[in-house]
Design a protein around this motif. Structure first.
Motif, short mmCIF file in Angstrom:
data_model
loop_
_atom_site.label_atom_id
_atom_site.label_comp_id
_atom_site.label_asym_id
_atom_site.label_seq_id
_atom_site.Cartn_x
_atom_site.Cartn_y
_atom_site.Cartn_z
N ALA A 284 -1.24 -5.48 2.13
CA ALA A 284 -2.58 -6.06 2.18
C ALA A 284 -2.55 -7.45 1.57
O ALA A 284 -1.75 -7.74 0.67
N LEU B 126 0.82 -1.20 0.00
CA LEU B 126 0.00 0.00 0.00
C LEU B 126 0.87 1.26 0.00
O LEU B 126 1.98 1.27 0.53
N ARG C 18 -7.94 6.81 0.93
CA ARG C 18 -9.01 6.12 1.67
C ARG C 18 -8.51 5.80 3.08
O ARG C 18 -7.33 5.50 3.28
N ARG D 254 -4.10 6.34 6.16
CA ARG D 254 -4.83 6.34 4.89
C ARG D 254 -3.95 5.72 3.82
O ARG D 254 -2.73 5.74 3.91
N TYR D 255 -4.59 5.14 2.81
CA TYR D 255 -3.86 4.55 1.69
C TYR D 255 -4.45 5.06 0.39
O TYR D 255 -5.63 5.45 0.31
N ARG E 2 -6.03 -4.13 10.89
CA ARG E 2 -6.38 -3.17 9.85
C ARG E 2 -6.83 -3.90 8.60
O ARG E 2 -6.40 -5.03 8.33
N ARG E 3 -7.66 -3.23 7.83
CA ARG E 3 -8.12 -3.77 6.56
C ARG E 3 -8.19 -2.66 5.53
O ARG E 3 -8.47 -1.50 5.85
N SER E 4 -7.94 -3.04 4.28
CA SER E 4 -8.13 -2.13 3.15
C SER E 4 -9.14 -2.76 2.21
O SER E 4 -9.71 -3.82 2.50
N VAL F 286 -4.58 -6.16 6.45
CA VAL F 286 -3.36 -5.38 6.27
C VAL F 286 -2.41 -5.64 7.43
O VAL F 286 -2.82 -5.65 8.59
N LEU G 250 -7.74 3.59 6.27
CA LEU G 250 -7.60 2.19 6.65
C LEU G 250 -8.63 1.86 7.72
O LEU G 250 -8.79 2.61 8.70
#
Length: 717
Positions: free
Chosen positions: A353, A296, A312, A304-305, A337-339, A344, A314
């Motif tokens: 990710a 990412l 966006r 943010r990514y 964490r997730r994207s 992530v 995270l």
């Protein structure tokens, strides 16, 4: 009372309070789950003379209730561990090791997946999950002193589903990827060639394997290749001998058409492999490329990514991991964490990710359950087309004479636009695949002219002999099919190609083969060992002399078996995991030092070194790492330094459909039916047969069971 004494009493009170809180906080804060809807279950359990449960129910759900009760009688400790894993509470039972499982549980969003998908699971499958949960609850209520973790029960159908969702991706190596990212290490090699390579059936690079180096053997023989017209299937799925993926044998039968003999894992309401009246299958681990990793692009804040030119946030979730430490449970706070891609993981090299086969899916329970009720090849394939099981080969045989290897996997529907074998750019949404390759495109080898099918965790391109194989050119490289050949696979092809008509006895001989192929990685490794300069080390020179005299058969009869056994395990690991070849001098030094210090000789009998031990049962074992008679992994005993086998040949079943006759089968386990009940006569009663390469009958029908009943009873509601 002096001021100093008051201060110390105050400190002592605070410390005591902290200790009390650490001892009780975890169950107090654990969420209690609602039990399944109340209903009665009509089930009878009949234990045969080997302690194997035969479970009879009016409905399939009745059977599932009985499976839970019977398995809990034999191994409630492990079932509780599985239940704790489905709640993110494994650390409260296992300490740091369990906390790692809990972290992955939260990282993968297991409960969220179940919550989103559970209503879409067919009602008959949900009834099986609920019934199994009800059986566990009933057992826990009746045996409260055995419950290891407060507020773990009741469980419900969603808990049982969560166990499947959590464990399934680890069979194709997701754990290796997560572990490498968490530690900032290079990613494991998965699958086949790069997208610019051309597949070949010549010499192949060994596949990667997870830390447990799980393996299996499977064979199917068509009537035209057998000596008597029978169809034969050998199930030899290698699993750890203890723990949450250890095999448990059972026979189940209901008035709704379920009638199946085989084995299952703790936490499963139905058999996962075995046979019914007309067909059967077994599984071997496969390792196509089913996981993609994206790097990412993070904003300076790290929260943010960037995706398609836009920032966006995270997704973040703080989770509390209980870690057992003596009588206490330490609360450890972690952030997952997730994207848009998936889970992530951050490390020193950035944020990565993960997207993997079966992510967000929960259809494997439906597929496993309905496979047990298929009655012919067409029905069985329709169930396989559900594509709920994200990976594992299926090796199939049936009474009609069909045999086949299905390289089953939920292959991501990738586009040929990137290097899917490397780390992908995480700022492009067009690289986030959303679908899977349809069942019709899954590689398979069905009814080959050779009359046999095998798999031993090797490439599916070699499964039936020259002239009868899948053409690699017909398979898209985007599927990432592995190209590796294990020693077991090379020996199997050598033995099958050398054999004529295959009798029952010949198939047994092939299955229990203990030799190493000189076409395998073992050859180059042995050459390294005998070619190194001992530099005046007399012990190394003696070891080399033994290796030169070794006959390449791990049967305990020739010279050098014990030394070769120890030396071949690191070579097997390197081959399985695509690691660098071990240092020959270092490994030979360690092996010779161990043998000399423990046994006073470099050439003790193999059976003195390698043991099968359960309680007071202590027996010699043969076979070795990556032989068809598999003794894959072992622990060194703290008491006498013997090598105690813990992984390899586990549940073993020989199935045959004689020409014009009903199905027959025989089976064996390393220990017995009650692997965690030392007071049971079935704690280790199968071990003598197991080490002697003998089997016991499977009483598949009520008629065959008559005369072999140890106990008959109905569990409480």
């Amino acid at each position: 009372m002096t001021k100093t004494r008051k201060t110390w009493l105050y400190i002592l009170a605070i410390v005591s309070l902290i200790l009390v809180v650490l001892a009780v906080w975890e169950p107090i804060f654990a969420k209690v789950h609602a039990p399944p809807p109340a209903r009665g279950y009509d089930v009878e359990i009949v234990r045969d003379d080997w302690g194997v449960p035969h479970i009879f129910g009016s409905t399939d759900a009745d059977v599932a209730y009985g499976v839970a009760w019977a398995h809990a009688e034999d191994d409630f400790a492990t079932i509780q561990l599985v239940a704790a894993m489905t709640r993110g509470r494994a650390g409260a039972l296992m300490g740091a090791e369990g906390a790692q499982i809990d972290y992955v549980f939260h990282l993968l969003g297991v409960r969220g997946t179940v919550a989103r998908t559970y209503a879409a699971i067919p009602a008959d499958t949900r009834a099986m999950l609920d019934a199994y949960a009800a059986g566990l609850n009933a057992y826990a209520k009746a045996h409260g002193k055995e419950v290891r973790l407060a507020r773990l029960f009741p469980v419900n159908g969603q808990d049982i589903a969560a166990g499947f969702v959590l464990r399934s991706p680890f069979f194709f190596g997701l754990g290796d990827t997560i572990g490498a990212l968490a530690q900032g290490k290079p990613l494991p090699q998965e699958g086949g060639p790069s997208l610019t390579s051309t597949p070949s059936t010549g010499p192949m690079t060994p596949i990667g394997k997870d830390a447990a180096m799980n393996g299996s053997n499977a064979f199917a023989i068509a009537p035209g290749r057998s000596d008597d017209g029978a169809v034969r299937l050998v199930s030899n799925a290698h699993q750890p001998w203890r723990g949450q993926v250890a095999w448990y044998e059972l026979v189940v039968e209901s008035k709704q058409g379920m009638h199946f003999a085989g084995a299952t894992f703790p936490g499963s309401p139905f058999p996962l492999l075995g046979h019914n009246e007309t067909l059967g299958w077994t599984n071997t681990v496969n390792r196509p490329d089913l996981t993609d990793v994206y790097k990412l692009v993070l904003a300076p804040s790290g929260e943010r990514y960037r995706l398609d030119g836009r920032w966006r946030p995270l997704e973040k979730q703080r989770v509390l991991l209980p870690v057992k430490f003596g009588p206490f449970a330490l609360p450890i706070v972690k952030t997952v964490r997730r994207s848009a891609h998936g889970p992530v993981i951050k490390n020193d090299k950035g944020a990565f990710a993960i997207r993997y086969a079966g992510m967000g899916e929960a259809r494997m329970m439906e597929q496993y359950y309905k496979l047990t009720k298929a009655r012919d090849f067409a029905q069985w394939q329709r169930v396989m087309a559900i594509q709920g099981v994200p990976a594992t080969n299926f090796i199939y045989a049936d009474k009609a004479g069909h045999i086949g290897l299905f390289y089953n996997a939920l292959f991501p529907d990738r586009k040929q636009m990137a290097n899917w074998r490397g780390v992908l750019p995480g700022d492009r949404s067009d690289l986030i695949w959303t679908g899977f390759v349809p069942w019709a495109r899954v590689p398979r080898n069905v009814d080959p002219a050779s009359g046999y099918i095998f798999n031993a965790n090797n490439t599916p391109y070699i499964a039936a002999g020259p002239g009868d194989e899948i053409d690699p050119q017909t398979v898209s490289p985007l599927l990432g099919v592995e190209l590796g050949m294990t020693n077991r696979a090379r020996r199997a092809i050598e033995l099958f190609e050398a054999a004529g008509p295959i009798s029952r006895q010949e198939l047994y001989r092939i299955k229990y083969d203990r030799a190493y192929s000189k076409a395998s990685y073992a050859s180059g490794w042995m050459q390294r060992l005998v070619a190194l300069d001992p530099k005046g080390d007399n012990r190394l020179a003696k070891g080399q002399k033994l290796l030169r005299a070794w006959d390449w058969i791990m049967d305990g009869k020739g010279q050098g078996d014990a030394l070769a056994l120890i030396l071949l395990r690191p070579a097997m690991r390197a081959s399985y995991k695509s690691e660098a070849v071990p240092d020959a001098r270092e490994e030979l030094t360690k092996a010779t030092r161990y043998l000399e210090s423990t046994y006073g000789t470099l050439d003790p009998p193999l059976g003195t070194v390698l043991r099968v031990r359960q309680g007071t049962t202590d027996l010699p074992m043969d076979g070795g790492p990556d032989t068809l008679r598999a003794a894959t992994l072992w622990n060194e005993s703290a008491d006498d330094h013997r090598l105690l086998t813990k992984h390899g040949d586990s549940f073993l079943m020989f199935v045959e459909w004689p020409s014009g006759g009903p199905v027959q089968s025989r089976s064996i386990q390393p220990f017995g039916a009650a692997t965690t009940r030392p007071r049971s006569r079935h704690y280790a009663d199968q071990a003598p047969l197991f080490v002697e390469k003998r089997t016991k009958p499977v009483y598949f029908t009520r008629e065959s069971l008559a005369g072999h009943v140890e106990r008959r009873y109905r569990p409480p509601q």
